[in-house]
Design a protein around this motif. Structure first.
Motif, mmCIF file in Angstrom:
data_model
loop_
_atom_site.group_PDB
_atom_site.id
_atom_site.type_symbol
_atom_site.label_atom_id
_atom_site.label_comp_id
_atom_site.label_asym_id
_atom_site.label_seq_id
_atom_site.Cartn_x
_atom_site.Cartn_y
_atom_site.Cartn_z
ATOM 1 N N ARG A 1 0.802 -1.215 0.000
ATOM 2 C CA ARG A 1 0.000 0.000 0.000
ATOM 3 C C ARG A 1 0.843 1.278 0.000
ATOM 4 N NH1 ARG A 1 -4.433 -1.354 -2.106
ATOM 5 N NH2 ARG A 1 -5.859 -2.588 -0.871
ATOM 6 N N PRO A 2 1.627 1.479 -1.044
ATOM 7 C CA PRO A 2 2.398 2.726 -1.088
ATOM 8 C C PRO A 2 1.464 3.922 -1.272
ATOM 9 C CG PRO A 2 2.484 1.628 -3.208
ATOM 10 C CD PRO A 2 1.776 0.691 -2.255
ATOM 11 N N LYS A 3 1.935 5.093 -0.902
ATOM 12 C CA LYS A 3 1.135 6.301 -1.101
ATOM 13 C C LYS A 3 1.170 6.720 -2.567
ATOM 14 C CE LYS A 3 1.590 7.990 3.565
ATOM 15 N NZ LYS A 3 2.017 9.028 4.468
ATOM 16 N N HIS B 1 -7.824 -1.735 -15.036
ATOM 17 C CA HIS B 1 -8.429 -0.411 -14.871
ATOM 18 C C HIS B 1 -9.267 -0.348 -13.597
ATOM 19 C CE1 HIS B 1 -8.191 0.443 -19.486
ATOM 20 N NE2 HIS B 1 -7.013 0.455 -18.900
ATOM 21 N N LYS B 2 -10.059 -1.387 -13.351
ATOM 22 C CA LYS B 2 -10.881 -1.423 -12.129
ATOM 23 C C LYS B 2 -10.001 -1.367 -10.886
ATOM 24 C CE LYS B 2 -14.648 -4.207 -14.020
ATOM 25 N NZ LYS B 2 -15.273 -5.537 -13.978
ATOM 26 N N LEU B 3 -8.936 -2.153 -10.883
ATOM 27 C CA LEU B 3 -8.030 -2.190 -9.742
ATOM 28 C C LEU B 3 -7.378 -0.823 -9.525
ATOM 29 C CD1 LEU B 3 -6.579 -3.788 -7.523
ATOM 30 C CD2 LEU B 3 -4.886 -4.460 -9.245
ATOM 31 N N LEU B 4 -6.917 -0.181 -10.592
ATOM 32 C CA LEU B 4 -6.280 1.130 -10.466
ATOM 33 C C LEU B 4 -7.269 2.184 -9.970
ATOM 34 C CD1 LEU B 4 -3.994 1.139 -13.629
ATOM 35 C CD2 LEU B 4 -3.342 0.743 -11.252
ATOM 36 N N LYS B 5 -8.510 2.126 -10.424
ATOM 37 C CA LYS B 5 -9.524 3.065 -9.939
ATOM 38 C C LYS B 5 -9.807 2.845 -8.454
ATOM 39 C CE LYS B 5 -11.855 3.739 -14.355
ATOM 40 N NZ LYS B 5 -13.074 3.480 -15.143
ATOM 41 N N GLU B 6 -9.853 1.586 -8.023
ATOM 42 C CA GLU B 6 -10.057 1.292 -6.603
ATOM 43 C C GLU B 6 -8.911 1.851 -5.772
ATOM 44 O OE1 GLU B 6 -10.622 -2.925 -6.020
ATOM 45 O OE2 GLU B 6 -12.290 -2.980 -7.433
ATOM 46 N N LEU B 7 -7.684 1.657 -6.224
ATOM 47 C CA LEU B 7 -6.527 2.169 -5.495
ATOM 48 C C LEU B 7 -6.575 3.693 -5.415
ATOM 49 C CD1 LEU B 7 -3.793 -0.179 -6.992
ATOM 50 C CD2 LEU B 7 -4.742 -0.262 -4.679
ATOM 51 N N GLU C 1 -9.084 4.840 -2.944
ATOM 52 C CA GLU C 1 -8.628 4.610 -1.572
ATOM 53 C C GLU C 1 -7.539 5.598 -1.161
ATOM 54 O OE1 GLU C 1 -7.438 0.501 -1.435
ATOM 55 O OE2 GLU C 1 -9.477 -0.216 -1.810
ATOM 56 N N GLY C 2 -7.156 6.500 -2.065
ATOM 57 C CA GLY C 2 -6.206 7.548 -1.712
ATOM 58 C C GLY C 2 -4.803 7.374 -2.252
ATOM 59 N N MET C 3 -4.554 6.317 -3.002
ATOM 60 C CA MET C 3 -3.218 6.118 -3.557
ATOM 61 C C MET C 3 -3.050 6.998 -4.805
ATOM 62 S SD MET C 3 -1.402 2.587 -4.889
ATOM 63 C CE MET C 3 -1.695 1.751 -3.341
ATOM 64 N N ALA C 4 -1.926 7.691 -4.897
ATOM 65 C CA ALA C 4 -1.608 8.456 -6.099
ATOM 66 C C ALA C 4 -0.984 7.490 -7.107
ATOM 67 C CB ALA C 4 -0.629 9.574 -5.773
ATOM 68 N N VAL C 5 -1.538 7.456 -8.303
ATOM 69 C CA VAL C 5 -1.044 6.545 -9.340
ATOM 70 C C VAL C 5 -0.513 7.380 -10.498
ATOM 71 C CG1 VAL C 5 -1.627 4.669 -10.916
ATOM 72 C CG2 VAL C 5 -2.743 4.795 -8.674
ATOM 73 N N PHE C 6 0.787 7.238 -10.766
ATOM 74 C CA PHE C 6 1.406 7.876 -11.922
ATOM 75 C C PHE C 6 1.491 6.814 -13.011
ATOM 76 C CE2 PHE C 6 2.608 10.892 -8.771
ATOM 77 C CZ PHE C 6 2.777 12.086 -9.441
#
Length: 163
Positions: free
Chosen positions: A34-36, A56-62, A65-70
């Motif tokens: 669970r990295p930020k 895509h579903k997994l990335l949207k869930e992350l 939940e507050g994770m920043a995804v680059f």
């Protein structure tokens, strides 16, 4: 097992059946602690549409939940679906930045509409009073099957700005 842990186990076990083991070990293991901030390079490149949809579903869930995804991708449709903000790069220089919608609307120079009537005829109308009158008439008569605005896609903008 907590609900969150069970969800992670189900998601990862479901993905592992669809991907080769190297992908699961490399990319999925990156999210287990669970990295930020999570950096992903072309996460769906070469995947079939249903598998890409699961990612895509997994990335949207992350993200939710507050994770920043680059995300780095050449797939502008994917960027439009997943990204709150995008930066378009040309030779290492940011040439455009904003939400996908903001960028597309900025490049919407010729406003037009594609309309298909119930009789199957198709029309492309430029925005203006004449087009508004025709559209209003067709709406009153119940003749419009579909109507679409024709703003550019993120891919169109990318090609215009970056070649």
């Amino acid at each position: 097992m907590s609900r969150k842990m069970r969800h992670e186990y189900i998601s990862i076990s479901h993905l592992s059946k669809k991907y080769d083991k190297d992908f699961v070990l490399k990319d999925v293991s990156a999210i287990l602690h669970r990295p930020k901030v999570l950096f992903l390079d072309e996460p769906t490149s070469g995947l079939d549409p249903s598998t890409a949809c699961e990612i895509h579903k997994l990335l949207k869930e992350l993200r939710d939940e507050g994770m920043a995804v680059f995300l780095t991708t050449h797939n502008m449709e994917e960027a439009t679906k997943l990204c709150d903000h995008v930066a378009l790069l040309n030779e290492g220089v940011i040439v455009e930045y904003g939400t996908p919608e903001e960028i597309c609307l900025k490049y919407n120079k010729i406003k037009k509409y594609k309309i298909q009537l119930t009789d199957g005829t198709k029309h492309v109308l430029l925005q203006g009073t004449e087009a508004a009158g025709r559209i209003t008439l067709w709406l009153r008569e119940g003749r419009i099957e579909t109507i679409h605005s024709c703003e550019p896609t993120l891919e169109t903008v990318f090609l215009e700005e970056c070649g």
